[in-house]
Design a protein around this motif. Structure first.
Motif, mmCIF file in Angstrom:
data_model
loop_
_atom_site.group_PDB
_atom_site.id
_atom_site.type_symbol
_atom_site.label_atom_id
_atom_site.label_comp_id
_atom_site.label_asym_id
_atom_site.label_seq_id
_atom_site.Cartn_x
_atom_site.Cartn_y
_atom_site.Cartn_z
ATOM 1 N N ALA A 8 -42.340 9.667 8.531
ATOM 2 C CA ALA A 8 -43.438 8.500 8.858
ATOM 3 C C ALA A 8 -42.829 7.863 9.853
ATOM 4 O O ALA A 8 -41.497 7.922 9.894
ATOM 5 C CB ALA A 8 -43.653 7.660 7.581
ATOM 6 N N GLY B 134 -42.465 9.142 -0.110
ATOM 7 C CA GLY B 134 -42.495 7.815 -0.907
ATOM 8 C C GLY B 134 -42.703 6.739 0.145
ATOM 9 O O GLY B 134 -43.526 6.714 1.088
ATOM 10 N N PHE B 135 -41.951 5.723 0.002
ATOM 11 C CA PHE B 135 -42.448 4.380 1.101
ATOM 12 C C PHE B 135 -42.234 4.723 2.382
ATOM 13 O O PHE B 135 -41.191 5.299 2.724
ATOM 14 C CB PHE B 135 -41.515 3.107 0.562
ATOM 15 C CG PHE B 135 -41.898 2.071 1.348
ATOM 16 C CD1 PHE B 135 -42.935 1.264 1.058
ATOM 17 C CD2 PHE B 135 -41.017 1.265 1.923
ATOM 18 C CE1 PHE B 135 -43.444 -0.023 1.597
ATOM 19 C CE2 PHE B 135 -41.073 0.125 2.540
ATOM 20 C CZ PHE B 135 -42.441 -0.421 2.425
ATOM 21 N N PRO B 136 -43.303 4.528 3.142
ATOM 22 C CA PRO B 136 -42.968 5.083 4.581
ATOM 23 C C PRO B 136 -42.114 4.289 5.642
ATOM 24 O O PRO B 136 -42.278 4.710 6.787
ATOM 25 C CB PRO B 136 -44.522 5.081 5.168
ATOM 26 C CG PRO B 136 -45.048 3.866 4.377
ATOM 27 C CD PRO B 136 -44.370 4.009 3.085
ATOM 28 N N LYS B 137 -41.701 2.993 5.211
ATOM 29 C CA LYS B 137 -40.744 2.187 6.295
ATOM 30 C C LYS B 137 -39.529 2.108 5.806
ATOM 31 O O LYS B 137 -38.984 2.577 4.532
ATOM 32 C CB LYS B 137 -41.665 0.868 6.028
ATOM 33 C CG LYS B 137 -42.885 0.900 6.680
ATOM 34 C CD LYS B 137 -43.113 -0.561 7.411
ATOM 35 C CE LYS B 137 -44.519 -0.560 8.325
ATOM 36 N NZ LYS B 137 -44.432 -1.523 9.335
ATOM 37 N N ARG C 269 -36.212 0.939 4.547
ATOM 38 C CA ARG C 269 -35.834 -0.210 3.756
ATOM 39 C C ARG C 269 -34.270 -0.512 3.965
ATOM 40 O O ARG C 269 -33.776 -1.669 4.074
ATOM 41 C CB ARG C 269 -36.041 0.060 2.173
ATOM 42 C CG ARG C 269 -37.582 0.183 1.965
ATOM 43 C CD ARG C 269 -37.837 0.505 0.499
ATOM 44 N NE ARG C 269 -37.332 -0.851 -0.375
ATOM 45 C CZ ARG C 269 -37.213 -0.608 -1.600
ATOM 46 N NH1 ARG C 269 -37.435 0.401 -2.272
ATOM 47 N NH2 ARG C 269 -36.826 -1.636 -2.269
#
Lengths: 375, 176
Positions: free
Chosen positions: B36, B62-65, B67
């Motif tokens: 992503a 999972g989470f696209p940004k 962290r």
């Protein structure tokens, strides 16, 4: 499914719309929705469609409505300031019963706000932005793939119920690129309006038995009928009585109210044994989901309840959740809008709120911290 | 490549760090990985600190940004100052050779490469710095085979600029 490609949310919106049959786009570029106009300009001529850049936001909505009356599936797209300007025409399309899709890629407001930053502050505006009672169908996607698929559903619902549908995106999803496998044409359902060439001018807005929306008389093919933002009877003219006005308004509202099963859509994850239900939608739901997954790893029984159709709000589904959980945590990129709706349907279950409206997407760590606090 | 890479590419608006992140994400998808890409920038058309990111995973995304960044590349002092804070121990750091090394960075391991200068001197086009960078990053992190990276570059550059951009890739591969 086709080959996996990297696609931006705004691009997926256009490609989904074209797959649904969109052949006309009119609008005025505004960040963070500009790619929707740009890509429409690029892609529509390839399928025999038209792109029109208008002189402003209002005329963008007007041109899309006009194209739809002329028989073409049409869309316009904007962001906060432009969404405010389009409200008059959204009401007109609802009253005159014209299918059209209006995309709002939300950014931080009010006014010019933070043009390039994500927010979800238009949730209530999408429901109540135009004046007067009116039916509202509003869909909010959380992933690029869902943007593609739900853009199709926006057109299907607009056509089926002859009403404007608002596609409530946000900068987080609109400007996100993810891998997506584009479905083949035979893998998607496309619904077209019912056109009836045999209507007389007395029947332009007559309702077929068992339906909530009138069939569409082909415009410009002989039948002269009136299209108006005035309360109208089945002839299209404003010559009714108080009684018929009420009947008309009830029918407009019933398009949504009596068809909630068809229109509502939500996702539940990890909800089977959840004690805390996190309610979130659109881009913020990505952070909420990540936090729920981590909370589960730490032994906290959290689950995710994510409205995809945000209006009508999935009330019955939320009420069913309220019977099972001990708390709700509503996570939004605004100062508290969906939380109002959750509180209205949570019964005696406490409802907490976590909101961010500083130009960043709410962080999964913040959500996790809040879940730990409550567990 | 590690199982999951969270890349942060920062620079000045107009340097092309967003396109660089798009190319890396696209290359990962072409190589059968999940990816992503996103960005953060202000309302300025040029200048200002710009941050682009790509998350690449061998498994579920999972989470696209980003962290916790596993990689940071900075092309300007201003953007390093703004986005270089709070990096974990194992974060691979790459800075352009033109940058002043701040105190916090001096004490830890980092890579330096003359990305901006190489685009001017060796490719002959300052605008290809982002493609030079893409090659350097791929070499450092071993994300995709070189031919896949070239395919992703081809897909995202304007027609007619292939020669300069392929040259930039070659320069980048040999820069470290």
């Amino acid at each position: 499914m086709g080959k996996k490609v990297l696609m931006q949310g705004n691009e997926a919106c256009v490609m989904g719309a074209i797959a649904a049959g969109m052949r006309f786009f009119a609008g005025y570029p505004i960040t963070p929705s500009t790619e929707i106009a740009e890509i429409s300009a690029q892609e529509l001529p390839k399928v025999g469609g038209r792109f029109l850049q208008m002189e402003d936001e209002i005329s963008g909505a007007a041109a899309a409505i006009g194209a739809s009356v002329a028989g073409v599936k049409a869309m316009t797209a904007t962001s906060g300031p432009g969404f405010s300007l389009k409200q008059e025409h959204i009401g007109y399309a609802a009253e005159a019963e014209i299918p059209v899709v209006v995309v709002d890629v939300q950014r931080v407001g009010p006014s010019t706000g933070l043009p390039t930053s994500p927010a979800q502050g238009d949730l209530m505006q999408a429901r109540w932005g135009t004046h007067g009672d009116h039916p509202a169908i509003v869909i909010s996607p959380a992933t690029v793939k869902e943007t593609y698929l739900e853009a199709i559903r926006c057109f299907n619902l607009a056509e089926k119920y002859r009403t404007p549908v608002i596609f409530l995106m946000d900068e987080m999803v609109g400007h996100l690129r993810e891998g997506i496998e584009i479905p083949e044409a035979d893998e998607i359902e496309v619904i077209d309006r019912t056109v009836n060439k045999n209507l007389t001018d007395e029947q332009a807005y007559s309702i077929p038995e068992g339906k909530y929306a009138p069939e569409m008389a082909p415009f410009g093919e002989g039948l002269h009928y009136n299209i108006s933002g005035l309360f109208h009877d089945e002839t299209g003219f404003p010559r009714g009585t108080a009684q018929s006005y009420e009947k008309f308004m009830n029918r407009l509202l019933d398009k949504v109210e009596k068809n909630r099963d068809d229109i509502e859509k939500w996702e539940e994850k990890f909800m089977d044994d959840a004690e805390i239900a996190v309610v979130s939608f659109g881009g913020a739901a990505r952070s909420a989901e990540e936090a729920v997954i981590e909370a589960r790893k730490q032994g906290i029984k959290a689950g995710l309840f994510r409205p995809i159709t945000v209006w009508p709000f999935p009330e019955k589904a939320l009420e069913a959740v309220a019977k099972k959980v001990k708390r709700f945590l509503v996570v939004e990129n605004n100062a508290g809008q969906m939380v109002i709706e959750v509180k209205a349907h949570a019964g005696n279950v406490p409802v907490d709120f976590l909101g961010r409206f500083n130009g960043s997407v709410v962080d999964p760590d913040e959500v996790l911290a809040k879940l730990k606090e409550e567990a | 490549m590690r199982n999951r890479e969270e890349l942060r590419l920062v620079g000045s608006g107009g340097q092309g760090v967003i396109l660089a992140s798009v190319i890396l994400a696209e290359a990962a998808i072409l190589a059968g990985k999940n990816a992503a890409q996103s960005q953060s920038y202000g309302p300025e058309a040029r200048g200002g600190a710009c941050m682009a990111q790509a998350v690449i995973s061998n498994g579920e995304l999972g989470f696209p940004k980003v962290r916790i960044p596993s990689f940071l590349m900075a092309l300007t002092d201003q953007s390093l100052e703004k986005y270089g804070k709070n990096l974990p121990e194992d974060c691979v750091i790459l800075v352009d050779s033109s940058l002043e090394i701040p105190e916090w960075l001096a004490g830890r391991k980092y890579y330096q490469a003359p990305i901006l200068q190489a685009a001017i001197d060796q490719v002959g086009k300052a605008q290809t710095a982002n493609i030079v960078a893409v090659a350097v990053i791929n070499k450092l992190l071993d994300i995709v085979p070189q031919d896949v990276l070239k395919e992703a570059v081809s897909a995202r550059i304007p027609k007619g600029t292939e020669a300069a951009n392929f040259k930039a890739l070659e320069v980048g591969f040999n820069l470290l």
